[in-house]
Design a protein around this motif. Structure first.
Motif, PDB file in Angstrom:
ATOM      1  N   VAL A   7      -6.704  24.098 -20.189  1.00 33.18           N
ATOM      2  CA  VAL A   7      -6.075  25.422 -20.147  1.00 33.18           C
ATOM      3  C   VAL A   7      -7.016  26.401 -20.842  1.00 33.18           C
ATOM      4  O   VAL A   7      -7.568  26.109 -21.898  1.00 33.18           O
ATOM      5  CB  VAL A   7      -4.698  25.378 -20.851  1.00 33.18           C
ATOM      6  CG1 VAL A   7      -4.215  26.761 -21.196  1.00 33.18           C
ATOM      7  CG2 VAL A   7      -3.694  24.655 -19.950  1.00 33.18           C
ATOM      8  N   ASP A   8      -7.182  27.577 -20.235  1.00 38.74           N
ATOM      9  CA  ASP A   8      -8.165  28.553 -20.718  1.00 38.74           C
ATOM     10  C   ASP A   8      -7.530  29.481 -21.773  1.00 38.74           C
ATOM     11  O   ASP A   8      -6.667  30.302 -21.434  1.00 38.74           O
ATOM     12  CB  ASP A   8      -8.663  29.368 -19.526  1.00 38.74           C
ATOM     13  CG  ASP A   8      -9.646  30.454 -19.938  1.00 38.74           C
ATOM     14  OD1 ASP A   8     -10.054  30.472 -21.127  1.00 38.74           O
ATOM     15  OD2 ASP A   8      -9.980  31.287 -19.077  1.00 38.74           O
ATOM     16  N   PRO A   9      -7.960  29.390 -23.038  1.00 35.56           N
ATOM     17  CA  PRO A   9      -7.371  30.237 -24.089  1.00 35.56           C
ATOM     18  C   PRO A   9      -7.525  31.730 -23.804  1.00 35.56           C
ATOM     19  O   PRO A   9      -6.649  32.532 -24.163  1.00 35.56           O
ATOM     20  CB  PRO A   9      -8.160  29.861 -25.347  1.00 35.56           C
ATOM     21  CG  PRO A   9      -8.802  28.551 -25.044  1.00 35.56           C
ATOM     22  CD  PRO A   9      -9.011  28.507 -23.562  1.00 35.56           C
ATOM     23  N   VAL A  10      -8.608  32.103 -23.154  1.00 40.81           N
ATOM     24  CA  VAL A  10      -8.843  33.522 -22.858  1.00 40.81           C
ATOM     25  C   VAL A  10      -7.789  34.031 -21.874  1.00 40.81           C
ATOM     26  O   VAL A  10      -7.236  35.127 -22.028  1.00 40.81           O
ATOM     27  CB  VAL A  10     -10.268  33.723 -22.296  1.00 40.81           C
ATOM     28  CG1 VAL A  10     -10.480  35.171 -21.882  1.00 40.81           C
ATOM     29  CG2 VAL A  10     -11.306  33.281 -23.331  1.00 40.81           C
ATOM     30  N   LEU A  11      -7.495  33.176 -20.881  1.00 44.39           N
ATOM     31  CA  LEU A  11      -6.461  33.543 -19.904  1.00 44.39           C
ATOM     32  C   LEU A  11      -5.088  33.661 -20.585  1.00 44.39           C
ATOM     33  O   LEU A  11      -4.331  34.608 -20.323  1.00 44.39           O
ATOM     34  CB  LEU A  11      -6.407  32.483 -18.802  1.00 44.39           C
ATOM     35  CG  LEU A  11      -5.477  32.815 -17.624  1.00 44.39           C
ATOM     36  CD1 LEU A  11      -6.108  33.886 -16.739  1.00 44.39           C
ATOM     37  CD2 LEU A  11      -5.168  31.555 -16.809  1.00 44.39           C
ATOM     38  N   LEU A  97       6.267  33.841 -23.392  1.00 47.81           N
ATOM     39  CA  LEU A  97       5.272  32.780 -23.515  1.00 47.81           C
ATOM     40  C   LEU A  97       5.613  31.586 -22.631  1.00 47.81           C
ATOM     41  O   LEU A  97       4.724  30.980 -22.013  1.00 47.81           O
ATOM     42  CB  LEU A  97       5.162  32.322 -24.990  1.00 47.81           C
ATOM     43  CG  LEU A  97       4.067  31.267 -25.234  1.00 47.81           C
ATOM     44  CD1 LEU A  97       2.687  31.792 -24.884  1.00 47.81           C
ATOM     45  CD2 LEU A  97       4.106  30.794 -26.700  1.00 47.81           C
ATOM     46  N   GLY A  98       6.902  31.256 -22.537  1.00 48.90           N
ATOM     47  CA  GLY A  98       7.304  30.106 -21.719  1.00 48.90           C
ATOM     48  C   GLY A  98       7.157  30.364 -20.234  1.00 48.90           C
ATOM     49  O   GLY A  98       6.805  29.456 -19.456  1.00 48.90           O
ATOM     50  N   ALA A  99       7.458  31.617 -19.813  1.00 51.50           N
ATOM     51  CA  ALA A  99       7.281  31.960 -18.400  1.00 51.50           C
ATOM     52  C   ALA A  99       5.799  31.892 -18.034  1.00 51.50           C
ATOM     53  O   ALA A  99       5.415  31.339 -16.987  1.00 51.50           O
ATOM     54  CB  ALA A  99       7.848  33.363 -18.139  1.00 51.50           C
ATOM     55  N   LEU A 100       4.941  32.416 -18.917  1.00 54.49           N
ATOM     56  CA  LEU A 100       3.492  32.393 -18.677  1.00 54.49           C
ATOM     57  C   LEU A 100       2.943  30.968 -18.758  1.00 54.49           C
ATOM     58  O   LEU A 100       2.064  30.583 -17.974  1.00 54.49           O
ATOM     59  CB  LEU A 100       2.781  33.295 -19.691  1.00 54.49           C
ATOM     60  CG  LEU A 100       3.082  34.791 -19.558  1.00 54.49           C
ATOM     61  CD1 LEU A 100       2.450  35.565 -20.718  1.00 54.49           C
ATOM     62  CD2 LEU A 100       2.581  35.324 -18.212  1.00 54.49           C
ATOM     63  N   ALA A 101       3.444  30.189 -19.711  1.00 52.57           N
ATOM     64  CA  ALA A 101       2.970  28.816 -19.895  1.00 52.57           C
ATOM     65  C   ALA A 101       3.138  28.020 -18.605  1.00 52.57           C
ATOM     66  O   ALA A 101       2.225  27.276 -18.184  1.00 52.57           O
ATOM     67  CB  ALA A 101       3.734  28.139 -21.031  1.00 52.57           C
ATOM     68  N   ALA A 102       4.292  28.188 -17.946  1.00 48.01           N
ATOM     69  CA  ALA A 102       4.565  27.441 -16.710  1.00 48.01           C
ATOM     70  C   ALA A 102       3.546  27.818 -15.629  1.00 48.01           C
ATOM     71  O   ALA A 102       2.955  26.960 -14.964  1.00 48.01           O
ATOM     72  CB  ALA A 102       5.987  27.750 -16.245  1.00 48.01           C
ATOM     73  N   LEU A 103       3.360  29.127 -15.472  1.00 48.15           N
ATOM     74  CA  LEU A 103       2.427  29.646 -14.471  1.00 48.15           C
ATOM     75  C   LEU A 103       1.007  29.171 -14.751  1.00 48.15           C
ATOM     76  O   LEU A 103       0.280  28.701 -13.836  1.00 48.15           O
ATOM     77  CB  LEU A 103       2.544  31.170 -14.517  1.00 48.15           C
ATOM     78  CG  LEU A 103       1.388  32.058 -14.109  1.00 48.15           C
ATOM     79  CD1 LEU A 103       1.077  31.847 -12.619  1.00 48.15           C
ATOM     80  CD2 LEU A 103       1.763  33.522 -14.355  1.00 48.15           C
ATOM     81  N   ILE A 104       0.599  29.249 -16.021  1.00 51.71           N
ATOM     82  CA  ILE A 104      -0.772  28.850 -16.390  1.00 51.71           C
ATOM     83  C   ILE A 104      -0.955  27.346 -16.228  1.00 51.71           C
ATOM     84  O   ILE A 104      -1.975  26.875 -15.708  1.00 51.71           O
ATOM     85  CB  ILE A 104      -1.076  29.295 -17.841  1.00 51.71           C
ATOM     86  CG1 ILE A 104      -1.132  30.826 -17.908  1.00 51.71           C
ATOM     87  CG2 ILE A 104      -2.387  28.678 -18.340  1.00 51.71           C
ATOM     88  CD1 ILE A 104      -1.161  31.388 -19.325  1.00 51.71           C
ATOM     89  N   ALA A 105       0.052  26.575 -16.628  1.00 49.30           N
ATOM     90  CA  ALA A 105      -0.055  25.118 -16.505  1.00 49.30           C
ATOM     91  C   ALA A 105      -0.227  24.729 -15.044  1.00 49.30           C
ATOM     92  O   ALA A 105      -1.107  23.912 -14.685  1.00 49.30           O
ATOM     93  CB  ALA A 105       1.180  24.446 -17.101  1.00 49.30           C
ATOM     94  N   ILE A 106       0.582  25.307 -14.169  1.00 46.83           N
ATOM     95  CA  ILE A 106       0.538  24.902 -12.752  1.00 46.83           C
ATOM     96  C   ILE A 106      -0.761  25.359 -12.093  1.00 46.83           C
ATOM     97  O   ILE A 106      -1.401  24.615 -11.354  1.00 46.83           O
ATOM     98  CB  ILE A 106       1.778  25.432 -11.983  1.00 46.83           C
ATOM     99  CG1 ILE A 106       3.062  24.825 -12.599  1.00 46.83           C
ATOM    100  CG2 ILE A 106       1.678  25.088 -10.499  1.00 46.83           C
ATOM    101  CD1 ILE A 106       4.359  25.362 -12.023  1.00 46.83           C
ATOM    102  N   ARG A 107      -1.212  26.600 -12.388  1.00 45.53           N
ATOM    103  CA  ARG A 107      -2.459  27.037 -11.752  1.00 45.53           C
ATOM    104  C   ARG A 107      -3.632  26.205 -12.270  1.00 45.53           C
ATOM    105  O   ARG A 107      -4.580  25.932 -11.519  1.00 45.53           O
ATOM    106  CB  ARG A 107      -2.685  28.546 -11.875  1.00 45.53           C
ATOM    107  CG  ARG A 107      -3.047  29.061 -13.242  1.00 45.53           C
ATOM    108  CD  ARG A 107      -3.346  30.563 -13.201  1.00 45.53           C
ATOM    109  NE  ARG A 107      -4.716  30.811 -12.739  1.00 45.53           N
ATOM    110  CZ  ARG A 107      -5.194  32.001 -12.434  1.00 45.53           C
ATOM    111  NH1 ARG A 107      -4.413  33.058 -12.518  1.00 45.53           N
ATOM    112  NH2 ARG A 107      -6.444  32.145 -12.041  1.00 45.53           N
TER     113      ARG A 107
END
Lengths: 413, 413
Positions: A7-11, A97-107
């Motif tokens: 997972v990209d910390p910058v993203l 954070l949780g909504a973004l976490a899901a999106l970032i994890a899946i992408r």
């Protein structure tokens, strides 16, 4: 072993900061209530990011935004997400954070591992907080689980007196179609959320795996005595409800303390009548918020509280009346999923603990239709529902890595 | 032996009921604030009754009504009276009974014994309660004793924002002349008043002779901790000002209880911030009203209270701040007058007790310029400042007989 997930910390930081611009208040506050222009703009942004990540975007009948990555095999999907609405104002992390976490994890999973076997879904729920419609908590997840009553959209009112159905129409949603949001095809739901308490910080841990969500009752306690002149009525002839209330409150708080973690009891609200410094009060009312994640301990906590109220009122000859204003049952997480998340955290070298959630979450509603678990990340000083809430990018990324690895194990193997 | 004095119960009852018509509210309430049309009408009635009783009527510079019976010898007068203004609403007896008692006692003495040696005076004071001008308590007696500051009439505001000087002019009084109300020729002032507490009723006595008026302090105590989520913050990590305040309040009340009569401490007012049931409060503020008629005991009570606040705040790591909002020194009655009144009560076969006053009265202001004493008559259930306050005609007459006999001994012998 799960392969390394990057997972990209910058993203992560960029998404958090950009989403926080929708409804920004001051330096770090966010006020983004459901169906407001800021909320619409935030969900548009969320949908764009889903699309950029290669997920199929869908808005459901109440405005929850879903990003889906189809799996190659049949069966219910593995979903994750949280709410995109905030307190008045809240901060950048609670929900978002949780909504973004899901999106970032899946992408990230898609980019690294391609098509999963099981379908993966990210979701941004609406109106978890009830910050616009005070009686509409968990609106988005209730819609998904079929827990919105037929007349609710017409009877619910926001703080300005507008009905839910009217404001839904303003953003292009048809209140008659709410039932279309119901899902029957989600196998597992994992929500990542900031802890909102000081337990992880106090333990020096970045991540917690939640084993269950607390049950709670809100009581309104009314203690009635006899108003009298502060100077002319001797102590020994008084029926002072303030004396009774103070003793009750001390005992209630001690009961939770003595029961030990995770029992909690809070007296957050008090009203004194007539509330004049030179008059012994006629009536003192206060609320009790009592919580425990274990149903038996919870029942024991309620019972000890009620018994203590009676003991003090009887001994002091005060009238006692209580009402249960709200009640939520405890909600256990799916222990297979909990252990899976714990295992991937250990694989990643992420120190974590099993813990309960003392606050309510969309996931307790989702538990009605899916196996459910949660990942907590550390909140600085335990603060939430304030612009000062803060979670470091480092901790957020550690939590998202656990989420992504858990989804990998569930969807790709 | 004092000759038998025959106060007429029918007259007492008639005057009480007729005066209560000015500002009547409901069945037994009276709302008669200073300089209101009801107050003007009540003072006119009082003046007429003085005149009918053969007393010389005079209104002073702030509107106190005086009825005077000149004595044959020189020297300061023997005066009695109380206030004619009420609470919002109060009842028929608080204040009014004492103003009427003085008038009735003097007209009875005149009718029975003619001209006294010492001059006798009855007075109806204005704005003792501060019920129209909240910062103007004891306005009438302060004028008589020279205790009104030069700028007070221009700065004092009533609940509607009108200045004292403006409303004085409406009733024909010139605020520039307030100083003309000052008296230097009163030898003794005796006030009859309803007890406003349950002590006489509890002791089964109609009458009390007051030995002193309580001293008091009002504190505002602010206890600050750390707001937090009611569910997410464990008991052992909280800095909960409600827990501290409850323990403080229990201890403060116990301190006064353990010190014994006549120490009294009251927590009548509390404010919780933010006052939400699911949030551990950030701050809890409450008032302390602490009273004792003995100056040394009073100092001891204050000191124990302050020490306890510190102990609890320190142990719980809470921030503590207090302010003294109001302070009145104790006021001792003139013991010769007290014993004289006690002696005439015994002669009349009126069971009585020596007691202190836990409430403030015009007489504590009058004590600055005259020997002072008070007579209490029983209040039913200790109630006052309410339409339900009640004193029987039997008890009222017993009190007025003591007053009249006392005045006889002071003015005729």
């Amino acid at each position: 072993m799960t392969p390394k997930i990057a997972v990209d910390p910058v993203l992560v930081e960029r998404y958090i900061m950009e989403l926080a611009r929708f409804g920004a208040v001051g330096e770090s506050g966010v006020k983004r209530t459901v169906y407001s222009p800021e909320w619409v703009a935030a969900t548009d942004q969320y949908a764009r990011w889903c699309d950029e990540g290669g997920l199929q975007v869908r808005r459901d009948a109440v405005g929850n935004v879903w990003g889906r990555l189809d799996g190659s095999a049949p069966g219910g999907s593995i979903a994750s997400g949280s709410h995109i609405d905030t307190q008045l104002p809240g901060g950048r992390y609670d929900g978002a954070l949780g909504a973004l976490a899901a999106l970032i994890a899946i992408r990230t999973l898609k980019a690294q591992f391609g098509t999963p076997k099981r379908s993966l879904e990210a979701v941004a729920f609406c109106e978890e907080e009830g910050s616009r419609f005070p009686a509409a908590n968990y609106w988005g997840s209730r819609a998904v689980t079929g827990r919105i009553a037929a007349d609710e959209a017409s009877t619910l009112r926001d703080y300005d007196g507008q009905s839910m159905e009217a404001v839904m129409r303003v953003v292009g949603l048809d209140p008659a179609c709410i039932a279309q949001a119901v899902r029957h095809d989600i196998d597992t739901f994992v929500e990542l959320h900031v802890e909102q308490g000081p337990v992880l910080e106090h333990a020096g841990l970045p991540v917690g795996i939640v084993t269950g969500i607390t049950g709670l009752r809100h009581y309104l306690v009314e203690v009635t005595g006899e108003a009298n002149h502060a100077g002319a009525c001797p102590m020994d002839l008084r029926h002072d409800p303030m004396a009774g209330a103070a003793e009750m409150i001390s005992g209630l708080l001690s009961t939770a303390e003595n029961m030990g973690r995770p029992a909690v009891t809070t007296i957050g609200r008090m009203q004194v009548e007539p509330n004049y410094s030179a008059i012994i009060p006629h009536k003192v009312s206060f609320t009790i918020d009592a919580r425990h994640p274990d149903p038996e301990c919870l029942a024991e906590l309620y019972s000890r509280h009620e018994q203590w109220l009676r003991v003090v009122a009887d001994r002091r000859s005060l009238q006692l009346r209580w009402t249960v204003l709200a009640e939520h049952a405890t909600c256990a997480c799916d222990m297979d999923t909990v252990h899976l998340l714990e295992a991937v955290a250990r694989e990643q070298g992420t120190a974590c603990m099993l813990m309960h959630s003392g606050a309510g979450h969309d996931s307790q509603v989702m538990a009605h239709i899916a196996k459910m678990a949660m990942i907590f990340v550390q909140s600085r000083a335990g603060r939430s529902h304030t612009p000062e809430e803060f979670t470091s990018i480092e901790h957020a990324v550690m939590g998202i890595n656990v989420l992504a690895a858990g989804m990998y194990r569930m969807a790709y193997l």
